[in-house]
Scaffold this active site. Structure first.
Site, short mmCIF file in Angstrom:
data_model
loop_
_atom_site.label_atom_id
_atom_site.label_comp_id
_atom_site.label_asym_id
_atom_site.label_seq_id
_atom_site.Cartn_x
_atom_site.Cartn_y
_atom_site.Cartn_z
N GLU A 104 0.83 -1.20 0.00
CA GLU A 104 0.00 0.00 0.00
C GLU A 104 0.87 1.25 0.00
O GLU A 104 0.46 2.30 -0.50
CB GLU A 104 -0.93 0.00 1.21
CG GLU A 104 -2.08 0.98 1.10
CD GLU A 104 -3.15 0.78 2.15
OE1 GLU A 104 -4.20 0.21 1.83
OE2 GLU A 104 -2.92 1.18 3.32
N HIS B 161 6.67 -27.20 2.07
CA HIS B 161 5.80 -28.23 1.49
C HIS B 161 4.70 -27.61 0.64
O HIS B 161 3.70 -28.27 0.34
CB HIS B 161 5.20 -29.08 2.62
CG HIS B 161 6.24 -29.78 3.44
ND1 HIS B 161 6.70 -31.04 3.12
CD2 HIS B 161 6.93 -29.38 4.53
CE1 HIS B 161 7.62 -31.40 4.00
NE2 HIS B 161 7.79 -30.41 4.87
N LYS C 209 -13.78 1.59 -3.40
CA LYS C 209 -14.77 1.95 -2.38
C LYS C 209 -15.94 2.70 -3.00
O LYS C 209 -17.11 2.41 -2.72
CB LYS C 209 -14.12 2.82 -1.30
CG LYS C 209 -13.06 2.15 -0.46
CD LYS C 209 -12.51 3.15 0.54
CE LYS C 209 -11.36 2.60 1.35
NZ LYS C 209 -10.81 3.61 2.28
#
Length: 540
Positions: free
Chosen positions: A346, A377, A505
């Protein structure tokens, strides 16, 4: 001078071979490692030599980094697009020297607010704060998102061995109701205190979760007065806090000069203090402050955040690395990658410089990873044999909080082995001879050998902490915070705004209106794909 100019390309022509570099220089580890108190920083397994490091340090000097560091710590408004200072460092500064921002000495404000948080924590922990029915608080539910969630959640988990208050701390962030319900299913309305962490008190996810939590509480009490006993807020919008039913005496400050992703040191860290006690919270701040001093006062060649940033920027500009793997070998740091993803991506995910001009070089990278040994793994295959250039940071803790020494030794052995494998790899001849020794014939060995070759010569850094304590965790976080800042300076971008998150938003609000009213302008303005997605949901 831009860090990512054409002159960096020739550094790659040094053709660093790590095995050869170690073989010919028995002082390499000594030269390319640093120590800050209980943190050992080993960057000897990076694709550098004396010449490359000297060149990188010269670039740092030419970037006006020293001046930029002073500006940040002195309260200059280096967040140019929002005209704000960047002073999360002031929240952990132990000095009493006045620091003036917009005509006010913020040192006094910070001290006052810390005392308020301390008093609240002690009041709740001691049982002097009671729920509406008179019962003692047993559970804290922090409702926030982004920096109001990721930092505190990471620290609370990382410092679990230091939990000392008997309070259980829960975190709710996602607008998905399941996030809230997971918390509500395990708490009692009569013994739960909610923290609403939202500077604007209008963040959609936080507000919706808070309203639902309030309804849940009132379904039990059926009395609006109960809200004041079970909610506190961290916000700058006092009118909205009061309207919600929270006593303004229990509203705690958020300042414009503290960005959300750097806010765990502020009142946002209240949930941390509820878990580990306020004294330990202060140790977290003290650890970060020790790195602030190191960053401000240490020459660049011995400055850990500067070296971290130079290496990452070097790989981005010279090797076109587009991602960085972060591998903490400690289960307690299971949220550390999530936290740093926000802090880093950000901050430096920008495509224009401070002047607003589109840059012609790569800036932020994708930061990803996970705790060892789980990653071995899962995705380490890509690190060892993939054809993507991915620098790696290993984080290891020398001593653990438990007495299972055999587990700890195995964990550390795996961590060190991974960094060694990335560096050395294994050649075709090595693999071929091993296969012959294992019983395969020459034809079989030749067929399989190419598949088992590991190129090696892949860079990594290892950060080794003596222990994972409040102090050392604070220091570790601050190292990465300052690394992010330095990279922003080198790339000439603003690391402290985040305009890229705003459009989503805005569109989300429009689409919500469209979903509820297909005659609205918002619906009519939708593209066909989004309109069809809405239709599929409605026709489910």
């Amino acid at each position: 001078m831009l860090f990512c100019d054409d002159s960096k390309k020739y550094l790659k022509e040094q053709n660093i071979n790590l095995k050869n570099e170690f073989d010919k220089d028995d002082k390499r580890v000594e030269k390319f490692s640093l120590k800050h108190q209980n943190i050992y920083f080993d960057y000897s397994k990076n694709l550098i030599n004396d010449y490359i490091l000297k060149s990188l340090l010269e670039s740092a000097e030419k970037s006006s980094l020293k001046d930029k560091i002073k500006q940040m710590f002195n309260g200059a408004k280096i967040n140019s697009t929002e005209h704000r200072a960047v002073l999360h460092t002031a929240l952990r500064d132990l000095s009493s020297t006045p620091l003036i921002v917009d005509g006010q000495d913020i040192r006094q404000e910070v001290t006052k607010e810390k005392q308020r948080v301390k008093e609240l924590v002690e009041k709740v922990v001691s049982g002097r704060w009671r729920g509406f029915s008179g019962k003692k608080i047993t559970d804290i539910v922090n409702i926030g998102i982004g920096g109001s969630d990721l930092g505190p959640k990471m620290v609370v988990r990382a410092l679990q061995p230091y939990h000392c208050t008997d309070l259980k701390v829960h975190f709710v962030s996602n607008v998905d109701a399941d996030s809230l319900l997971q918390a509500l299913h395990v708490v009692d309305p009569e013994t739960t205190l909610f923290i609403i962490a939202s500077k604007s008190f209008s963040t959609e996810e936080t507000l919706l979760n808070s309203i639902s939590a309030r309804e849940w509480l009132l379904d039990h009490y059926e009395d609006e007065k109960a809200v004041a006993n079970h909610f506190v807020a961290i916000s700058s919008k006092l009118d909205k806090v009061k309207e919600f039913g929270i006593d303004l005496e229990h509203c705690y400050k958020m300042w414009d000069w503290v960005g959300g992703r750097y806010s765990l040191w502020s009142s946002i860290g209240m949930s941390i203090a509820f878990a580990i006690g306020y004294d330990n919270f202060e140790k977290l701040l003290a650890g970060a402050y020790s790195v602030d001093k190191h960053f401000k006062e240490t020459e660049f060649s011995k400055n850990i955040p500067v070296i971290m940033a130079l290496l990452a920027s070097y790989y981005s500009c010279t090797y076109n690395s587009q991602s960085q793997a972060l591998l903490p070998y400690d289960e307690r740091l299971c949220y550390f990658v999530d936290y740093l993803q926000q802090a880093d991506m950000e901050s430096n995910g920008k495509s224009v410089n401070i002047a607003g001009e589109t840059v012609n070089y790569q800036t932020g990278v994708v930061l990803w990873g996970g705790v060892g040994t789980n990653g071995q793994h899962a995705f380490h295959q890509l690190l060892h044999q993939g054809n993507i250039f991915i620098p790696v940071d290993f984080i290891a803790i020398a001593t653990s909080h438990h007495n299972y020494d055999n587990h700890q030794q195995a964990l550390l052995a795996n961590c060190f082995a991974q960094s060694q494998a990335l560096m050395f790899g294994q050649s075709y001849d090595m693999v071929y001879n091993e296969l012959l020794k294992s019983g395969l014939n020459e034809t079989q060995a030749k067929e399989l050998a190419a598949h088992k070759v590991i190129p090696g010569n892949r860079p990594s850094t290892t950060i080794l902490l003596d222990e994972l304590s409040p102090y050392s965790l604070g220091a570790l976080i601050a190292l990465y915070e300052h690394k992010i800042f330095v990279q922003g300076v080198l790339w000439e971008i603003n690391s402290y705004d985040q305009w890229g998150v705003e459009l989503g938003k805005k569109l989300g609000k429009n689409i919500l209106k469209a979903m509820n009213d297909d005659s609205s302008d918002e619906y009519q303005n939708l593209d066909d794909s989004t309109r069809q997605l809405i239709a599929k949901v409605k026709n489910k």
